[in-house]
Each structure stands twice: as C-alpha cells, then as structure tokens.
Design a protein around this motif. Structure first.
Motif, PDB file in Angstrom:
ATOM      1  N   PRO A 369       0.815  -1.109   0.004  1.00  0.00           N
ATOM      2  CA  PRO A 369      -0.074   0.014   0.140  1.00  0.00           C
ATOM      3  C   PRO A 369       0.856   1.378   0.086  1.00  0.00           C
ATOM      4  CG  PRO A 369       0.022  -1.065   2.123  1.00  0.00           C
ATOM      5  CD  PRO A 369       0.817  -2.049   0.988  1.00  0.00           C
ATOM      6  N   LEU A 370       0.330   2.507  -0.150  1.00  0.00           N
ATOM      7  CA  LEU A 370       0.792   3.642  -0.499  1.00  0.00           C
ATOM      8  C   LEU A 370       0.265   4.656   0.611  1.00  0.00           C
ATOM      9  CD1 LEU A 370       1.107   4.358  -4.405  1.00  0.00           C
ATOM     10  CD2 LEU A 370       2.892   3.269  -2.558  1.00  0.00           C
ATOM     11  N   ARG A 371       1.067   5.776   1.233  1.00  0.00           N
ATOM     12  CA  ARG A 371       0.697   6.739   1.992  1.00  0.00           C
ATOM     13  C   ARG A 371      -0.255   6.450   3.160  1.00  0.00           C
ATOM     14  NH1 ARG A 371       2.487  11.804   1.745  1.00  0.00           N
ATOM     15  NH2 ARG A 371       0.329  12.831   1.591  1.00  0.00           N
ATOM     16  N   VAL A 372      -1.407   6.821   3.001  1.00  0.00           N
ATOM     17  CA  VAL A 372      -2.357   6.570   4.279  1.00  0.00           C
ATOM     18  C   VAL A 372      -2.851   5.141   4.633  1.00  0.00           C
ATOM     19  CG1 VAL A 372      -4.421   7.074   3.152  1.00  0.00           C
ATOM     20  CG2 VAL A 372      -4.316   7.322   5.451  1.00  0.00           C
ATOM     21  N   CYS A 373      -2.791   4.436   3.290  1.00  0.00           N
ATOM     22  CA  CYS A 373      -2.976   3.170   3.435  1.00  0.00           C
ATOM     23  C   CYS A 373      -1.758   2.289   4.028  1.00  0.00           C
ATOM     24  CB  CYS A 373      -3.182   2.465   1.911  1.00  0.00           C
ATOM     25  SG  CYS A 373      -4.774   3.209   1.030  1.00  0.00           S
ATOM     26  N   ARG A 374      -0.679   2.963   3.718  1.00  0.00           N
ATOM     27  CA  ARG A 374       0.325   2.157   4.398  1.00  0.00           C
ATOM     28  C   ARG A 374       0.744   2.211   5.776  1.00  0.00           C
ATOM     29  NH1 ARG A 374       4.887  -0.521   2.249  1.00  0.00           N
ATOM     30  NH2 ARG A 374       7.081   0.060   3.473  1.00  0.00           N
ATOM     31  N   SER A 375       0.524   3.377   6.401  1.00  0.00           N
ATOM     32  CA  SER A 375       0.884   4.045   7.645  1.00  0.00           C
ATOM     33  C   SER A 375       0.744   2.977   8.775  1.00  0.00           C
ATOM     34  CB  SER A 375       0.292   5.384   7.793  1.00  0.00           C
ATOM     35  OG  SER A 375       0.891   5.938   9.061  1.00  0.00           O
ATOM     36  N   GLY A 376       1.944   2.641   9.366  1.00  0.00           N
ATOM     37  CA  GLY A 376       1.670   1.681  10.323  1.00  0.00           C
ATOM     38  C   GLY A 376       1.929   0.269  10.053  1.00  0.00           C
ATOM     39  N   MET A 377       2.399   0.004   8.625  1.00  0.00           N
ATOM     40  CA  MET A 377       2.738  -1.502   8.405  1.00  0.00           C
ATOM     41  C   MET A 377       3.833  -2.027   8.786  1.00  0.00           C
ATOM     42  SD  MET A 377       2.796  -2.313   4.333  1.00  0.00           S
ATOM     43  CE  MET A 377       2.387  -4.106   3.715  1.00  0.00           C
ATOM     44  N   ALA A 378       4.697  -1.475   9.431  1.00  0.00           N
ATOM     45  CA  ALA A 378       5.771  -2.219  10.003  1.00  0.00           C
ATOM     46  C   ALA A 378       5.718  -3.097  11.186  1.00  0.00           C
ATOM     47  CB  ALA A 378       6.952  -1.100  10.176  1.00  0.00           C
ATOM     48  N   ALA A 379       6.825  -3.923  11.592  1.00  0.00           N
ATOM     49  CA  ALA A 379       6.307  -4.684  12.586  1.00  0.00           C
ATOM     50  C   ALA A 379       6.203  -3.928  13.837  1.00  0.00           C
ATOM     51  CB  ALA A 379       7.727  -5.654  12.796  1.00  0.00           C
ATOM     52  N   ILE A 380       5.798  -4.362  15.131  1.00  0.00           N
ATOM     53  CA  ILE A 380       5.607  -3.708  16.306  1.00  0.00           C
ATOM     54  C   ILE A 380       6.959  -3.972  17.124  1.00  0.00           C
ATOM     55  CG2 ILE A 380       4.368  -3.646  18.730  1.00  0.00           C
ATOM     56  CD1 ILE A 380       1.888  -4.635  17.018  1.00  0.00           C
ATOM     57  N   ALA A 381       7.526  -2.792  17.557  1.00  0.00           N
ATOM     58  CA  ALA A 381       8.743  -2.628  17.853  1.00  0.00           C
ATOM     59  C   ALA A 381       9.117  -1.698  19.203  1.00  0.00           C
ATOM     60  CB  ALA A 381       9.842  -2.442  16.949  1.00  0.00           C
ATOM     61  N   PRO A 382       8.736  -2.084  20.364  1.00  0.00           N
ATOM     62  CA  PRO A 382       8.620  -1.187  21.623  1.00  0.00           C
ATOM     63  C   PRO A 382      10.203  -0.840  21.856  1.00  0.00           C
ATOM     64  CG  PRO A 382       7.226  -3.095  22.046  1.00  0.00           C
ATOM     65  CD  PRO A 382       7.913  -3.328  20.931  1.00  0.00           C
ATOM     66  N   PRO A 383      10.552   0.146  22.710  1.00  0.00           N
ATOM     67  CA  PRO A 383       9.609   0.888  23.631  1.00  0.00           C
ATOM     68  C   PRO A 383       9.233   2.191  23.029  1.00  0.00           C
ATOM     69  CG  PRO A 383      11.884   1.342  24.095  1.00  0.00           C
ATOM     70  CD  PRO A 383      12.200   0.344  23.045  1.00  0.00           C
ATOM     71  N   VAL A 384       9.591   2.763  22.028  1.00  0.00           N
ATOM     72  CA  VAL A 384       9.355   4.184  21.322  1.00  0.00           C
ATOM     73  C   VAL A 384       7.625   3.889  20.608  1.00  0.00           C
ATOM     74  CG1 VAL A 384       9.797   6.157  20.107  1.00  0.00           C
ATOM     75  CG2 VAL A 384      11.289   4.878  21.330  1.00  0.00           C
ATOM     76  N   PHE A 385       6.768   4.905  21.105  1.00  0.00           N
ATOM     77  CA  PHE A 385       5.532   4.800  20.457  1.00  0.00           C
ATOM     78  C   PHE A 385       5.125   6.361  20.001  1.00  0.00           C
ATOM     79  CE2 PHE A 385       5.278   1.298  23.167  1.00  0.00           C
ATOM     80  CZ  PHE A 385       4.388   0.251  22.744  1.00  0.00           C
ATOM     81  N   ALA A 386       4.432   6.236  18.904  1.00  0.00           N
ATOM     82  CA  ALA A 386       3.889   7.354  18.433  1.00  0.00           C
ATOM     83  C   ALA A 386       2.161   7.131  18.365  1.00  0.00           C
ATOM     84  CB  ALA A 386       4.374   7.918  17.021  1.00  0.00           C
ATOM     85  N   ALA A 387       1.453   8.326  18.152  1.00  0.00           N
ATOM     86  CA  ALA A 387       0.205   8.059  17.981  1.00  0.00           C
ATOM     87  C   ALA A 387      -0.323   9.571  17.223  1.00  0.00           C
ATOM     88  CB  ALA A 387      -0.751   8.074  19.252  1.00  0.00           C
ATOM     89  N   GLY A 388      -1.338   9.548  16.334  1.00  0.00           N
ATOM     90  CA  GLY A 388      -1.546  10.505  15.528  1.00  0.00           C
ATOM     91  C   GLY A 388      -1.265  10.707  14.124  1.00  0.00           C
ATOM     92  N   ASP A 389      -0.961   9.736  13.586  1.00  0.00           N
ATOM     93  CA  ASP A 389      -0.632   9.535  12.080  1.00  0.00           C
ATOM     94  C   ASP A 389      -2.186  10.054  11.315  1.00  0.00           C
ATOM     95  OD1 ASP A 389      -2.074   7.279  12.561  1.00  0.00           O
ATOM     96  OD2 ASP A 389      -0.660   6.246  10.822  1.00  0.00           O
ATOM     97  N   PHE A 390      -2.343  10.029  10.014  1.00  0.00           N
ATOM     98  CA  PHE A 390      -3.250  10.434   9.202  1.00  0.00           C
ATOM     99  C   PHE A 390      -4.515   9.194   9.238  1.00  0.00           C
ATOM    100  CE2 PHE A 390      -2.250  14.038   6.222  1.00  0.00           C
ATOM    101  CZ  PHE A 390      -1.540  14.605   7.073  1.00  0.00           C
TER     102      PHE A 390
END
Length: 757
Positions: A369-390
């Motif tokens: 996917p591209l752009r907004v369809c793709r955002s967050g596609m990577a593997a989950i890898a703590p400890p740094v977090f972010a919230a509030g993408d498109f």
C-alpha cells in the motif's frame, strides 16, 4: 423514456462494440458558474478570534453547490490554536465544514458538497497571526442527469439499503467500499479512478430530490481522497480495479471506519459458481417506475452467480450507472470476491461483470500500500511509541530503523502522548483537549474528559516521581500542570514563546525536554517550576517539523519524527544533535504525540511514622501523601545532648520487591524558625543489609517549602528489606543555638519513595 446525451450514447456504443460491456459510472451532472469573490488581505487586530470576511455564494435553483478556491491564504499554525480557518455553511440545512490551511490543501482547493443553492463563507482569523485572503472565481452547481441501465430481467429489483461499509464516490459518480486492509481504506473500479483532485467519498447519503437531483450528507460524512495513495488498473472486463485511501475528516478528524464501524472482508480468491447468489450494493441511477428519490443513493440486489473465468466474475444482479466500484459479495459466505465494473445484462440474457479479488495486480497493490493505506505497516517494536498519524493509529517507532508499526487505531487528532509507568497507561490528548488513557498492554482506551484551564494542549509529558502530567501549548510555549482527576490545567510560569509541540520527561535525570520548531528545530530543557526554556542545541535538520518527542530510558536518547520527510531521528540529550534512524513508512502531519515505555515504577508514601524527638502538633499520614500545603507538624524540643537534633521523625513504607535499578526519596518541608536558613535538615535512609542509617542529604532549610529529591548512588536494593519490601527514612532538624525564636516547628508536606526496576 429517459434522455441520454449524444456523448453518453456514443461512449456506450463504443464500449459495447468492443467488449459487449460498458463501464457503469454516472458522472455527477454539474456546471461551473463564474463568480467574483475576493476578500483582499485581511487581518485580525483584536483580542480574540473573529470573522474578518464573510460572503454568501448563490446559484439560484441549484440543487447543490461545491466551492472552488482560486487562492487561499490562511495565517497561523494548523497544529496550534491560532490557525485561521474557513467556516462554510449551507443555507438550506445548516451543514458546516471547517477548513484550515492543511485541509484546503488536502481538499485540492475545493469544499465538500453542500445541499441547496447558497453557501455562506466566513473567514475566521486569530489576532496578530498575519494576513489572510480568499479568492473564488468559480463554483460548481449541480444539475439533473441520467445513467446507464443493466437490469437483468426487465424489472429493477434493487431495494434501498443502508450498509455502513458502502460509500458514494464523486464527482465521477461511482461506488466505493471499505475493506479490511491495515487501515480500513477503499476499493472501487479502476475506471472510476479516483484521478481527480478533490475526489470525495460520502457515507450516509440521504434520498435525492423528487426530480432526481442529488442531496448530500453533512460534511462530517464526506472524506477527501488522498490521490497519492491510489493504485489502479483500468484495462477492461476482468482487468479493472482500484485501491486507495482518504484523509481524516476536516471537521471530526476521524477516519471513516471510526464512524461507520465495519468493513467488507476480502476473500482470498473468487470461487467457482455453485449456486451462490451475488449481492451488489452501490449508488446506481434509476428510471421510471422507480422513484427519482432513489437516484444515486444506496440500493442492493442479489442475483445468480453465472461464471468465473481467469479474473472475471459474472452474475445476473441488477446494476445501473453509478454501480461501478461496488463490492461483489458471495451471499453464501458474505465475503467480497471482487469489484463490480461493467454492465452487460439485459432482460433476455447477458451478464454484468467484475474483476475477481485474486487479480495479481490488485493483490500486489494490497500487499504494497501507499501513503495513508500504508501508515503503520511495519512490525511492532517497543519501547518508542507514536500516536496521531493520518490513519489515527497508535503504534511503535523502531529505535533501530524508525519504521512505524500499528498497534491499534485510537482517537482522532491526537496532539500529545505521555507514558505513566506507575499505572502502565499512556496519556493522550486531542485537538479538543479531550484527555484519555491507552493501556500499554491491551491498547484499551478510556475517555477521561475535557481538560479545562487552557485553549489547547499540544504536547504531554509525565513525571512518575511526582506523578505529574505536564502539557504545553505550542502557539506560545505556555507550560501547564494537568490534574488527572479534576482535569484542570494550571499554568506554570508565563508563556515562553517559540513553537514547542513535543515534550517528554527524562525520569532518570529528572529533566523535562522539549522541541522548539521556531527558526530551525532545537532541543530545549524546560524548568518545571518556572516554565523557562534553556537551549541545549540545534538538531541540525534545518526547518524541520518535529511535533513529538520521546525519551527512551533503555539507551538514554530522545526520539522524534520529522513530519517534513516522515523520518525518525535520535537526539543526543547533551548536545541536541539529531541522527537519522530511518523512514517511518507512516504519514504524520502537523500534530502527533510520542512517548516511550520505561521500566516499572512504583511510588510509596508513608504507612507509619514515629516521633523520636519533638512534640507532634498535628497532621498525619494523609498530610504526608501529597504536595498540597497540608502539613505534618512537629515542635522542637531542646536536645538532650550536644550534636543531637531538636526534631527527629521516622517514616516507614513498603515498595515492590523487584530488583531495583533506582530508588529516589523526595521530601518537601519547611521550618518556622528565625532565621530558617540556620536550621540544618538531614535525611537518612536505613540500609537493611548493614542495619545502619546512611546520611543521604544534609542542607540548610527554608521558611518556605523546600523540595529535596535524593537518588543515592550504588546499589539501591540495600534500602529495601528483601522479603517485606520495607523502606525506612529518618528526618532530623538541628538547632545551631543562634536562633531568634523558640518553639519553632518543622512542617513536612510530602514524603515519597519512588523505585524503578
């Protein structure tokens, strides 16, 4: 009998001559009308936000209008509380759309669709943010029009429906549907595009007018397409598909799935026919005897599944122009097995057709996917977090390569994020000042309510030692202390200026950090007593847009995302210099939050006390539990020997018995002696390994509350009884013999142990 334009007839003939089928769009009938609107450059010199320009755009007897902006200049920062915006209001049904400069760009200098022939336009500006201007030369006005039938048995058997997963796609006049991809985005037909800037998907579409002209849902149910996300093929029957995403709604900041609540589920492949019915739900046109009020509103019908060959599926299900892009649903499983693209059904034979879900190109697009369809596609890898993408996701930013991995979809318009290690929850705040928690383990969201005492909070940070939630307002650098129970924000000092949208607390070194984007992003320290900023150093990224900040206790580094290039950076807290970690693969804008998990932290206040020397005058365990100017008071007595204290009090508590990496002791106290600075205050902690008291701090005290936080060096586990978790402290005050007052008191406001694994 219906009128069709010569162009429509020729298009149908050409498609039929080539393939025996025709694409089923129903382009929105409209005309462009010339207007002349120009606000000129206008500013606000007042004390608060105000309407600095207003006009009404009218096209008599038009069933609907869509504004086009030739030029728009809106001052202020969309992520702050000083951004100028347009307020557009339908004079027919009072539907409102709000557009700031970011939204105008996303909507490609157009508005939502408004019912009626008049729209009021207001430009609201904030004081002293700069010039604003709006200029319009054209408005699009709706008209009547017709589509193309492919009714299979001579009678239109479609019925009205209200499936929340299905949307109308304009202006091309097609159908679209939410799918169960990563971010719940959309599929439609390839010949539907969308290829036009400002294309819109609409949900909860109302019935049309009695003459068949369209009505539109309120702007809160309209979402503009992100054209950079579109992947499609328009190669004819069986080779026609499109996959795309949309931006959050400009009024609600929500993604469609967060409002509609469900998606169509994609099958792995289209099965062979075995007696199934195929359901088509979409926004086709109608002809007599069907009511014109059903024109291009949601209707559904199920008919026989007739064949599947290669990547072409065929069925005798009623469709008309406007149905292109509808999901092809296998009624026996409820799964989407393809997308409807072409008509070809008649009362005597033929079939309608679509592209099967297993089309290789379509599958490749879904996997990449591209752009907004793709955002967050990577593997989950703590400890740094972010919230509030498109896509309104909450997820991890890998410290190794910066890739953003979605954990869950949460609230809309998140501005700040902070981690409370004492509860295992994140705090998050949105553009409406709504504060909520996100459980670090389950991602469950709890709405705490609206924070009062401020107009906006853009960044959050949490100090586990004092259990303090800090917030900052980006437009003027005002720091706040937020009470998480009463939800009242209290100012700390005054506005410090700059453009600080990201903050986080380093609980290891007890430092509140921030990022100031004004004049090139730089790292600052923020004084938690006065709010004052101290420059650490520039990130070296030039005019970056870094609106989130996270302190990672695992490596002692700070992390941020530059929304300008969607990359993550590691920041040296000593110099401020930033090093590229990698691209996030996400889509972050003018507002988002970041925070990092830290080790388990526990706070403990006294459970017992003992007066060793002195006279207890008042106060108890409740007065010791918080920094609230309610005091535990002990009056001095003459010491019984040289070098002994006039006041000595013992405190006892218990902490978890996990292996500690840190123990911190906090004391907030004062004395009434004169001069107070002559009295010596001493803090001792009990070493349970050697069974001795250790002096960990000694200093002159004060007539006003003095806060002392002590983090003893060496192994902190020596101060904890291994089996019970018992911890002991002893506070002593020494009279130098030179005081001008007698009968003075020690006043202890707060005693706290904080331990970390």
């Amino acid at each position: 009998m219906r009128f069709r334009s010569l162009r429509s007839v020729l298009a149908i003939f050409a498609l039929g001559a080539v393939s025996g089928a025709f694409g089923q769009t129903a382009e929105l009938p409209s005309r462009d009308v010339s207007i002349n609107v120009d606000s000129g450059f206008v500013t606000n010199k007042g004390s608060g936000p105000a309407v600095v320009f207003t006009t009404t755009v009218r096209v008599p007897r038009a069933p609907w209008l869509r504004l086009q902006f030739a030029n728009v200049t809106l001052a202020g920062d969309p992520s702050a509380d000083n951004a100028s915006y347009l307020r557009l209001t339908s004079m027919r049904d009072a539907a409102v759309q709000r557009l700031n400069s970011r939204h105008v760009f996303e909507w490609a200098n157009t508005s939502a669709y408004f019912n009626g022939d008049s729209v009021r336009v207001e430009l609201i500006a904030y004081p002293d943010t700069g010039p604003n201007r709006i200029r319009m030369t054209t408005v699009t006005a709706g008209e009547l029009g017709e589509g193309v039938d492919s009714i299979c048995d001579g009678t239109d058997l479609r019925t009205l429906s209200n499936d929340p997963r299905s949307a109308r796609l304009l202006p091309v006049g097609c159908s679209a549907w939410m799918i169960n991809d990563l971010n719940r985005q959309f599929a439609t037909a390839g010949h539907c595009g969308p290829t036009q800037s400002g294309s819109v998907v609409q949900f909860n579409v109302p019935l049309s007018n009695s003459n068949g002209s369209l009505n539109h849902p309120p702007p809160s149910d309209q979402y503009v397409v992100d054209l950079t996300s579109v992947q499609r093929q328009s190669g004819g029957v069986g080779l026609d598909w499109s996959y795309f995403g949309v931006n959050p709604n400009s009024n609600t900041f929500l993604q469609p799935f967060q409002v509609q609540g469900s998606t169509y589920i994609l099958a792995a492949s289209a099965p062979a026919p075995s007696g199934q019915l195929i359901r088509i739900t979409g926004y086709g046109t109608v002809s007599s005897p069907v009511s014109p009020t059903w024109n291009q509103v949601q209707k559904t019908h199920a008919g026989p599944y007739t064949s599947m060959s290669g990547t072409t599926v065929r069925y005798r299900t009623d469709t008309t122009g406007g149905n292109s892009g509808s999901p092809v649903i296998d009624e026996s499983t409820g799964l989407a097995i393809g997308v409807h693209t072409h008509g070809g059904c008649t009362s005597t034979g033929g079939s309608n057709a679509g592209t099967a879900i297993h089309h290789a190109g379509w599958q490749n697009a879904l996997a990449n996917p591209l752009r907004v369809c793709r955002s967050g596609m990577a593997a989950i890898a703590p400890p740094v977090f972010a919230a509030g993408d498109f896509a309104n996701n909450f997820g991890t930013v890998a410290a190794t390569n910066g890739a953003f991995g979605k954990v869950a979809q949460v609230g809309a318009g998140i501005q700040g994020l902070a981690y409370d290690s004492t509860s295992g929850n994140f705090y998050a705040i949105d553009t409406t000042r709504r504060l909520f928690t996100i459980n670090a383990t389950t991602s469950a969201v709890a709405d705490l309510g609206i924070v009062s005492g401020t107009t906006l909070i853009n960044g959050l940070a949490f100090d586990p030692g004092s259990a303090t939630l800090y917030g900052i307002r980006q437009s003027d650098g005002q720091l706040y202390r937020i009470n998480t129970v009463t939800l009242v924000a209290t100012t700390i000092g005054g506005p410090q200026g700059g453009t600080v949208g990201g903050i986080d607390y380093d609980a290891v070194n007890n430092v509140l950090y921030g990022l100031d984007d004004a004049g090139g992003t730089k790292l600052i320290r923020i004084n938690t007593t006065t709010g004052a900023h101290t420059l650490v150093g520039g990130l070296g990224l030039g005019g970056a847009d870094c609106n989130g900040l996270a302190f990672n206790s695992a490596d002692g580094m700070l992390y941020t995302i530059n929304a300008g290039n969607q990359s993550a950076y590691r920041i040296n807290p000593t110099t401020g210099a930033a090093t590229l970690v990698g691209g996030t693969g996400g889509l972050f804008g003018s507002g988002f939050g970041m925070a990092a998990l830290s080790g388990q932290v526990a706070n403990s206040t006294p459970t017992h006390f003992s007066i060793i020397t002195g006279v207890h005058l008042g106060g108890g365990l409740a007065e010791l539990a918080a920094s609230d100017d309610l005091y535990f008071r002990v009056r001095e007595v003459p010491p019984v020997g040289l070098g002994l204290p006039s006041v000595r009090v013992g405190f006892q508590s218990a902490v978890p018995t996990f292996t500690l990496s840190e123990l911190k002791f906090r004391l907030e106290a004062s004395v009434t002696a004169s001069p107070a600075s002559s009295v010596m205050q001493q803090i001792e902690l009990y070493n349970h390994l050697t069974n001795t008291w250790e002096i960990v701090d000694s200093r002159s005290t004060s007539a006003t509350d003095l806060v002392v936080e002590v983090t003893p060096s060496g192994n902190p586990n020596r101060f904890v009884q291994a089996v019970t978790g018992r911890v002991d402290a002893r506070i002593s005050y020494y009279d130098p013999g030179t005081l001008f007052s007698f009968g003075w008191q020690s006043r202890i406001d707060h005693v706290l142990w904080t331990v970390r694994d």
